[in-house]
Design a protein around this motif. Sequence first.
Motif, PDB file in Angstrom:
ATOM      1  N   ALA A  28       0.841  -1.192   0.000  1.00 49.93           N
ATOM      2  CA  ALA A  28       0.000   0.000   0.000  1.00 49.93           C
ATOM      3  C   ALA A  28       0.880   1.247   0.000  1.00 49.93           C
ATOM      4  CB  ALA A  28      -0.893  -0.003   1.231  1.00 49.93           C
ATOM      5  N   LYS A  29       0.517   2.217  -0.808  1.00 51.47           N
ATOM      6  CA  LYS A  29       1.316   3.431  -0.926  1.00 51.47           C
ATOM      7  C   LYS A  29       0.625   4.595  -0.245  1.00 51.47           C
ATOM      8  CE  LYS A  29       3.607   2.263  -5.233  1.00 51.47           C
ATOM      9  NZ  LYS A  29       3.886   2.685  -6.605  1.00 51.47           N
ATOM     10  N   THR A  30       1.424   5.486   0.314  1.00 52.56           N
ATOM     11  CA  THR A  30       0.919   6.705   0.927  1.00 52.56           C
ATOM     12  C   THR A  30       0.498   7.669  -0.169  1.00 52.56           C
ATOM     13  OG1 THR A  30       2.408   6.436   2.791  1.00 52.56           O
ATOM     14  CG2 THR A  30       1.551   8.634   2.404  1.00 52.56           C
ATOM     15  N   LYS A  31      -0.644   8.345   0.045  1.00 58.48           N
ATOM     16  CA  LYS A  31      -1.073   9.399  -0.877  1.00 58.48           C
ATOM     17  C   LYS A  31      -0.283  10.656  -0.530  1.00 58.48           C
ATOM     18  CE  LYS A  31      -4.330   7.293  -3.150  1.00 58.48           C
ATOM     19  NZ  LYS A  31      -4.246   7.065  -4.573  1.00 58.48           N
ATOM     20  N   LYS A  32       0.646  11.031  -1.398  1.00 60.34           N
ATOM     21  CA  LYS A  32       1.560  12.136  -1.118  1.00 60.34           C
ATOM     22  C   LYS A  32       0.829  13.468  -1.012  1.00 60.34           C
ATOM     23  CE  LYS A  32       5.233   9.596  -1.148  1.00 60.34           C
ATOM     24  NZ  LYS A  32       6.038   9.383   0.027  1.00 60.34           N
ATOM     25  N   ALA A  33      -0.251  13.647  -1.766  1.00 61.87           N
ATOM     26  CA  ALA A  33      -1.010  14.904  -1.697  1.00 61.87           C
ATOM     27  C   ALA A  33      -1.619  15.081  -0.317  1.00 61.87           C
ATOM     28  CB  ALA A  33      -2.099  14.910  -2.763  1.00 61.87           C
ATOM     29  N   ARG A  37      -0.648  17.928   2.845  1.00 62.40           N
ATOM     30  CA  ARG A  37      -1.657  18.871   3.333  1.00 62.40           C
ATOM     31  C   ARG A  37      -1.988  18.726   4.812  1.00 62.40           C
ATOM     32  NH1 ARG A  37      -2.568  18.150  -1.959  1.00 62.40           N
ATOM     33  NH2 ARG A  37      -3.427  19.869  -3.160  1.00 62.40           N
ATOM     34  N   PHE A  38      -1.681  17.583   5.401  1.00 59.02           N
ATOM     35  CA  PHE A  38      -2.055  17.328   6.788  1.00 59.02           C
ATOM     36  C   PHE A  38      -0.843  16.909   7.600  1.00 59.02           C
ATOM     37  CE2 PHE A  38      -5.767  16.341   4.185  1.00 59.02           C
ATOM     38  CZ  PHE A  38      -6.715  17.139   4.777  1.00 59.02           C
ATOM     39  N   LYS A  39      -0.906  17.199   8.908  1.00 61.13           N
ATOM     40  CA  LYS A  39       0.166  16.807   9.813  1.00 61.13           C
ATOM     41  C   LYS A  39      -0.447  15.979  10.935  1.00 61.13           C
ATOM     42  CE  LYS A  39       3.571  18.602  13.025  1.00 61.13           C
ATOM     43  NZ  LYS A  39       4.000  19.761  13.791  1.00 61.13           N
ATOM     44  N   LEU A  40       0.130  14.817  11.184  1.00 57.28           N
ATOM     45  CA  LEU A  40      -0.352  13.937  12.239  1.00 57.28           C
ATOM     46  C   LEU A  40       0.286  14.339  13.564  1.00 57.28           C
ATOM     47  CD1 LEU A  40      -2.177  11.445  12.511  1.00 57.28           C
ATOM     48  CD2 LEU A  40      -0.149  10.044  12.234  1.00 57.28           C
ATOM     49  N   THR A  41      -0.536  14.601  14.575  1.00 57.38           N
ATOM     50  CA  THR A  41      -0.020  14.991  15.878  1.00 57.38           C
ATOM     51  C   THR A  41       0.367  13.748  16.679  1.00 57.38           C
ATOM     52  OG1 THR A  41      -2.185  14.925  16.934  1.00 57.38           O
ATOM     53  CG2 THR A  41      -1.527  17.011  15.921  1.00 57.38           C
ATOM     54  N   GLY A  42       1.002  13.955  17.795  1.00 56.82           N
ATOM     55  CA  GLY A  42       1.414  12.846  18.641  1.00 56.82           C
ATOM     56  C   GLY A  42       0.253  12.084  19.245  1.00 56.82           C
ATOM     57  N   THR A  43      -0.884  12.749  19.423  1.00 53.82           N
ATOM     58  CA  THR A  43      -2.060  12.091  19.999  1.00 53.82           C
ATOM     59  C   THR A  43      -2.939  11.438  18.942  1.00 53.82           C
ATOM     60  OG1 THR A  43      -3.268  14.182  19.919  1.00 53.82           O
ATOM     61  CG2 THR A  43      -2.137  13.638  21.981  1.00 53.82           C
ATOM     62  N   GLY A  44      -2.539  11.513  17.658  1.00 56.90           N
ATOM     63  CA  GLY A  44      -3.290  10.849  16.605  1.00 56.90           C
ATOM     64  C   GLY A  44      -4.296  11.731  15.897  1.00 56.90           C
ATOM     65  N   LYS A  45      -4.307  13.025  16.206  1.00 54.37           N
ATOM     66  CA  LYS A  45      -5.212  13.938  15.510  1.00 54.37           C
ATOM     67  C   LYS A  45      -4.508  14.485  14.271  1.00 54.37           C
ATOM     68  CE  LYS A  45      -7.347  15.249  19.852  1.00 54.37           C
ATOM     69  NZ  LYS A  45      -7.534  16.309  20.840  1.00 54.37           N
ATOM     70  N   TYR A  82      -8.529  10.123   6.142  1.00 53.39           N
ATOM     71  CA  TYR A  82      -7.243  10.772   5.880  1.00 53.39           C
ATOM     72  C   TYR A  82      -6.092  10.017   6.536  1.00 53.39           C
ATOM     73  CZ  TYR A  82      -9.855  14.707   3.993  1.00 53.39           C
ATOM     74  OH  TYR A  82     -10.674  15.500   3.247  1.00 53.39           O
ATOM     75  N   LYS A  83      -6.315   9.451   7.724  1.00 51.65           N
ATOM     76  CA  LYS A  83      -5.264   8.673   8.376  1.00 51.65           C
ATOM     77  C   LYS A  83      -4.896   7.459   7.530  1.00 51.65           C
ATOM     78  CE  LYS A  83      -5.767   9.513  13.310  1.00 51.65           C
ATOM     79  NZ  LYS A  83      -6.125   8.877  14.585  1.00 51.65           N
ATOM     80  N   ARG A  84      -5.912   6.809   6.971  1.00 55.12           N
ATOM     81  CA  ARG A  84      -5.668   5.637   6.141  1.00 55.12           C
ATOM     82  C   ARG A  84      -4.889   6.007   4.885  1.00 55.12           C
ATOM     83  NH1 ARG A  84     -10.765   3.913   5.530  1.00 55.12           N
ATOM     84  NH2 ARG A  84     -10.987   4.534   3.390  1.00 55.12           N
ATOM     85  N   LEU A  85      -5.180   7.180   4.311  1.00 61.03           N
ATOM     86  CA  LEU A  85      -4.469   7.614   3.118  1.00 61.03           C
ATOM     87  C   LEU A  85      -3.034   7.995   3.437  1.00 61.03           C
ATOM     88  CD1 LEU A  85      -7.230   9.772   1.427  1.00 61.03           C
ATOM     89  CD2 LEU A  85      -6.434   7.530   0.720  1.00 61.03           C
ATOM     90  N   ILE A  86      -2.812   8.566   4.627  1.00 60.91           N
ATOM     91  CA  ILE A  86      -1.458   8.965   5.015  1.00 60.91           C
ATOM     92  C   ILE A  86      -0.594   7.737   5.315  1.00 60.91           C
ATOM     93  CG2 ILE A  86      -0.123  10.043   6.865  1.00 60.91           C
ATOM     94  CD1 ILE A  86      -2.195  12.250   6.944  1.00 60.91           C
TER      95      ILE A  86
END
Length: 89
Positions: A28-33, A37-45, A82-86
């Motif tokens: 499975a590949k990460t969607k680079k777009a 556009r999004f940043k994953l925080t340490g708490t998972g948000k 979005y988490k799944r795409l990242i």
Amino acid sequence: SACEADGPKPLLNPSTKAKIDMAKKVKAKTKKAVKARFKLTGTGKLLRSRQGKRHILSKKSAKRKRHLGNAALVATTHLNLYKRLIKGV
């Protein structure tokens, strides 16, 4: 009849089955777009940038433009998608 005594014939020959099994195991590949556009925080948000700070800024107040510069959280309804795409799952 003689055909029924032999039993049912396999639908796929062994080499075709191996090709199908290998096709299922694609990495499975990460969607680079989405990752850009999004940043994953340490708490998972997920953090996102706010819309409305690209153009037509003269009519917007300084306070409004300043607040548009702050990051916002992604809504919980879109979070899992979005988490799944990242993560490329």
